[in-house]
Scaffold this motif. Structure first.
Motif, PDB file in Angstrom:
ATOM      1  N   TRP A 168      46.967  30.972  21.348  1.00  0.00           N
ATOM      2  CA  TRP A 168      47.582  30.640  22.707  1.00  0.00           C
ATOM      3  C   TRP A 168      48.475  31.942  23.190  1.00  0.00           C
ATOM      4  N   ASP A 169      48.177  32.982  22.630  1.00  0.00           N
ATOM      5  CA  ASP A 169      48.701  34.261  23.424  1.00  0.00           C
ATOM      6  C   ASP A 169      47.268  35.076  23.628  1.00  0.00           C
ATOM      7  N   THR A 170      47.498  35.735  24.711  1.00  0.00           N
ATOM      8  CA  THR A 170      46.147  36.390  25.230  1.00  0.00           C
ATOM      9  C   THR A 170      45.680  37.404  24.304  1.00  0.00           C
ATOM     10  N   LEU A 171      46.379  38.227  23.946  1.00  0.00           N
ATOM     11  CA  LEU A 171      46.114  39.176  22.901  1.00  0.00           C
ATOM     12  C   LEU A 171      45.644  38.734  21.630  1.00  0.00           C
TER      13      LEU A 171
ATOM     14  N   GLY B 298      31.563  43.252  21.235  1.00  0.00           N
ATOM     15  CA  GLY B 298      31.826  44.250  21.658  1.00  0.00           C
ATOM     16  C   GLY B 298      33.225  44.573  22.469  1.00  0.00           C
ATOM     17  N   LEU B 299      34.287  43.230  22.327  1.00  0.00           N
ATOM     18  CA  LEU B 299      35.496  43.385  23.234  1.00  0.00           C
ATOM     19  C   LEU B 299      36.209  44.314  22.887  1.00  0.00           C
TER      20      LEU B 299
ATOM     21  N   ALA C 124      41.815  52.046  19.438  1.00  0.00           N
ATOM     22  CA  ALA C 124      43.540  52.318  19.334  1.00  0.00           C
ATOM     23  C   ALA C 124      43.905  52.410  21.028  1.00  0.00           C
ATOM     24  N   HIS C 125      43.172  53.398  21.634  1.00  0.00           N
ATOM     25  CA  HIS C 125      43.551  53.285  23.342  1.00  0.00           C
ATOM     26  C   HIS C 125      43.417  52.243  23.761  1.00  0.00           C
ATOM     27  N   CYS C 126      42.430  51.285  23.430  1.00  0.00           N
ATOM     28  CA  CYS C 126      42.036  49.926  24.298  1.00  0.00           C
ATOM     29  C   CYS C 126      43.131  49.099  23.681  1.00  0.00           C
ATOM     30  N   ARG C 127      43.382  48.939  22.519  1.00  0.00           N
ATOM     31  CA  ARG C 127      44.828  48.185  22.235  1.00  0.00           C
ATOM     32  C   ARG C 127      46.093  48.646  23.088  1.00  0.00           C
ATOM     33  N   SER C 128      46.412  49.909  22.993  1.00  0.00           N
ATOM     34  CA  SER C 128      47.483  50.499  23.824  1.00  0.00           C
ATOM     35  C   SER C 128      47.569  50.041  25.033  1.00  0.00           C
ATOM     36  N   ILE C 129      46.553  50.259  25.865  1.00  0.00           N
ATOM     37  CA  ILE C 129      46.672  49.919  27.259  1.00  0.00           C
ATOM     38  C   ILE C 129      46.801  48.463  27.517  1.00  0.00           C
ATOM     39  N   SER C 130      46.165  47.812  26.656  1.00  0.00           N
ATOM     40  CA  SER C 130      46.095  46.262  26.660  1.00  0.00           C
ATOM     41  C   SER C 130      47.463  45.580  26.332  1.00  0.00           C
ATOM     42  N   GLY C 131      48.132  46.079  25.518  1.00  0.00           N
ATOM     43  CA  GLY C 131      49.450  45.750  25.132  1.00  0.00           C
ATOM     44  C   GLY C 131      50.440  46.212  26.267  1.00  0.00           C
TER      45      GLY C 131
ATOM     46  N   PRO D  14      31.874  45.362  29.744  1.00  0.00           N
ATOM     47  CA  PRO D  14      33.249  44.869  29.965  1.00  0.00           C
ATOM     48  C   PRO D  14      33.655  44.681  28.635  1.00  0.00           C
ATOM     49  N   GLY D  15      35.245  44.636  28.555  1.00  0.00           N
ATOM     50  CA  GLY D  15      35.668  44.266  27.262  1.00  0.00           C
ATOM     51  C   GLY D  15      36.957  43.863  27.142  1.00  0.00           C
ATOM     52  N   MET D  16      37.796  43.889  26.236  1.00  0.00           N
ATOM     53  CA  MET D  16      39.460  43.385  26.362  1.00  0.00           C
ATOM     54  C   MET D  16      40.187  43.917  27.229  1.00  0.00           C
ATOM     55  N   ALA D  17      40.095  45.209  27.598  1.00  0.00           N
ATOM     56  CA  ALA D  17      40.973  46.014  28.569  1.00  0.00           C
ATOM     57  C   ALA D  17      40.490  45.441  30.029  1.00  0.00           C
ATOM     58  N   ASP D  18      39.561  45.463  30.203  1.00  0.00           N
ATOM     59  CA  ASP D  18      38.904  44.836  31.447  1.00  0.00           C
ATOM     60  C   ASP D  18      39.279  43.726  31.936  1.00  0.00           C
ATOM     61  N   ALA D  19      39.456  42.841  30.784  1.00  0.00           N
ATOM     62  CA  ALA D  19      40.059  41.219  31.236  1.00  0.00           C
ATOM     63  C   ALA D  19      41.445  41.400  31.182  1.00  0.00           C
ATOM     64  N   MET D  20      41.847  42.388  30.623  1.00  0.00           N
ATOM     65  CA  MET D  20      43.540  42.449  30.590  1.00  0.00           C
ATOM     66  C   MET D  20      44.062  43.000  32.133  1.00  0.00           C
ATOM     67  N   PHE D  21      42.974  43.735  32.825  1.00  0.00           N
ATOM     68  CA  PHE D  21      43.585  44.330  34.074  1.00  0.00           C
ATOM     69  C   PHE D  21      42.843  43.569  35.143  1.00  0.00           C
ATOM     70  N   ALA D  22      41.811  42.631  34.959  1.00  0.00           N
ATOM     71  CA  ALA D  22      41.240  41.913  36.044  1.00  0.00           C
ATOM     72  C   ALA D  22      42.044  41.127  37.050  1.00  0.00           C
ATOM     73  N   PRO D  23      43.071  40.547  36.557  1.00  0.00           N
ATOM     74  CA  PRO D  23      44.057  40.096  37.578  1.00  0.00           C
ATOM     75  C   PRO D  23      44.714  41.007  38.375  1.00  0.00           C
TER      76      PRO D  23
END
Length: 218
Positions: free
Chosen positions: A67-70, A84-85, A94-101, A159-168
């Motif tokens: 239930w947590d987005t990350l 390929g998320l 590591a960069h992707c995880r950092s900006i998503s966090g 598109p991947g994890m970071a794009d989903a995090m910034f889409a809103p």
């Protein structure tokens, strides 16, 4: 029959729900969506920004609840790595995880001053200085990622994890008429053109407007 269920809140107002939903779409997961009533406490916590921990979105898959987005992103990356998320390269990952966090835990001024509302449009919206600092940081992240990966998405051609995090945030920038440079504007349009985003937006536009009566000041 779908193999999973994703519980979400309002499509017009639910930024975290959009992230979880996009992640499932990007991963190619076969899922059914279940929309929680806006009177549900978990939904209101998300929409009113009253809780740092939301119970929506919630992915139920193979008897497991996430239930947590990350956590949803990491879970999907485990069960569907071929999607390929996250980038293959360790440094990029590591960069992707950092900006998503950073998106997950920060940008509180932006969230409160520019709440997600896909159906609205406010030309010439006056952004106060605290929110502008958050906007500048988002734009800086996008520029750095796009320069490194050469786009059109933050970490390359898909598109991947970071794009989903910034889409809103993309939807917020459009709603409140935030001015962007050409590269960031092109990235925002790329996100909005995703078939999954168009599907979500259609759903948001079809929602009734009763949630606008939520008693909160942004």
């Amino acid at each position: 029959m779908a193999t999973a269920t994703l519980t979400i809140a309002s499509k017009n107002y639910g930024s975290w729900s959009l992230r979880g939903w996009l992640l499932c779409k990007m991963a190619g997961l076969d899922f059914e969506e279940q929309i929680v009533n806006s009177d549900d406490p978990s939904t209101r916590a998300e929409l009113l920004l009253l809780s740092p921990s939301f119970l929506v979105p919630c992915l139920t898959h193979d008897g497991i609840k996430v239930w947590d987005t990350l956590a949803i992103a990491e879970y999907l990356n485990e069960i569907l790595p071929q999607a390929g998320l996250l980038p293959e390269d360790r440094a990029a990952r590591a960069h992707c995880r950092s900006i998503s966090g950073e998106m997950h835990s920060g940008f509180t001024n932006l969230r409160s001053a520019l709440p997600m509302n896909i159906k609205a449009h406010h030309p010439g919206f006056k952004v106060w200085v605290g929110a502008q600092a958050d906007i500048d940081r988002v734009v800086s992240i996008w520029r750095e990622c796009l320069a490194k990966a050469a786009g059109p998405f933050l970490f390359g051609p898909s598109p991947g994890m970071a794009d989903a995090m910034f889409a809103p945030v993309v939807t917020r920038f459009l709603t409140y008429d935030v001015k962007l440079d050409s590269d960031c504007a092109a990235y925002a349009q790329t996100i909005m053109n995703l078939p999954a985003m168009q599907e979500w937006i259609d759903g948001a536009k079809a929602e009734p407007d009763e949630v606008v009566e939520l008693d909160v000041e942004f």
